[in-house]
Design a protein around this motif. Structure first.
Motif: not given
Length: 271
Positions: A103-112, A226-228
């Motif tokens: 879920e965190l990766k998905e959130s990051v994907s929307k931003l990056t 980097q968090i992703s």
């Protein structure tokens, strides 16, 4: 040999009272064979009387008996239930960690995301007076960053509960990176707490210069990217541990299977 009278039967034979022997065997005839029979009968009698004959029978038939140890079965059932409970708990924790990382990766994907689908592209924004203006959609960006903050915090909680050293280590790398970026995050309204969790202030965020937000959350070299990467490592490790746990980790006796890479210790499975 003269006939053996009952008076002889009432005497002690080899130190054993034989009064009852007379009633059992009656008068015995003469002859050496009968005398030998008497000795054998008395020997059998003494064996029965002392209990040694019963022990002999138990020993002989013991090999053909099946003694069911109910206490051992009860202990075995209790241990199996305890092992199954531990396994179920580990399954739940590892699955939660894996899902939180995804879920965190998905959130990051929307931003990056960059290019035409980037949240940081200017768009036609409708104003309060009904007119339109090309500007950044700060509401959409704020919503996406808020989702990131929420999923980041969930990831921290899940990693703490996983009980697995390798996952905790990767989560520590993630929080270390965030602490290193705390000053830059604070400039856009994101605060790092003493518990390593994030909080976001909407007004400060929307008043911040958008290029600062973009540098933190957009692109492949950003803080969010980097968090992703850290979240991917946690997701992969959680999935691997789940595979071990549900594969050959336990055998029917609650011990570790021979094909388990870290056999011999539950401690080893946490790494």
């Amino acid at each position: 040999m003269a006939n053996i009278s009952l008076s002889l039967m009432n005497q002690n034979f080899f130190g054993t009272s034989t009064s009852g022997v007379g009633s059992l065997f009656g008068s015995l005839g003469t002859g050496s064979s009968q005398g030998g029979s008497l000795t054998g009968l008395l020997s059998d009698y003494n064996s029965i009387r002392s209990g040694s004959y019963g022990k002999l029978l138990k020993t002989y038939y013991g090999g053909n008996r099946v003694d069911y140890d109910y206490s051992a079965k009860k202990n075995s059932d209790t241990n199996n239930k305890a092992n199954e409970a531990k396994k179920a708990d580990s399954n739940s924790q590892l699955a939660s960690t894996r899902d939180a990382a995804k879920e965190l990766k998905e959130s990051v994907s929307k931003l990056t995301t960059t290019g035409k689908d980037s949240l940081f592209n200017k768009k036609e924004i409708k104003q309060e007076d009904g007119t339109t203006k090309e500007d950044y959609d700060t509401d959409a960006i704020y919503k996406a960053v808020s989702e990131f903050v929420k999923d980041y915090n969930s990831m921290i909680d899940a990693a703490d509960k996983s009980g697995t050293f390798s996952i905790a280590s990767k989560a520590n790398g993630m929080t270390s990176l965030t602490r290193a970026m705390s000053k830059s995050l604070a400039k856009v309204g994101i605060t790092v707490g003493v518990d390593d969790k994030l909080s976001i202030d909407e007004k400060t965020f929307k008043d911040a210069e958008l290029y600062k937000v973009k540098s933190l959350f957009n692109g492949s070299t950003s803080y969010a990217a980097q968090i992703s990467t850290q979240a991917s490592g946690i997701a992969n490790t959680s999935s691997s541990k789940l595979a071990q746990l549900n594969g050959s980790m336990y055998n029917n006796y609650g011990s570790y299977g021979s094909s388990y890479a870290y056999s011999g210790s539950l401690y080893a499975s946490r790494f």
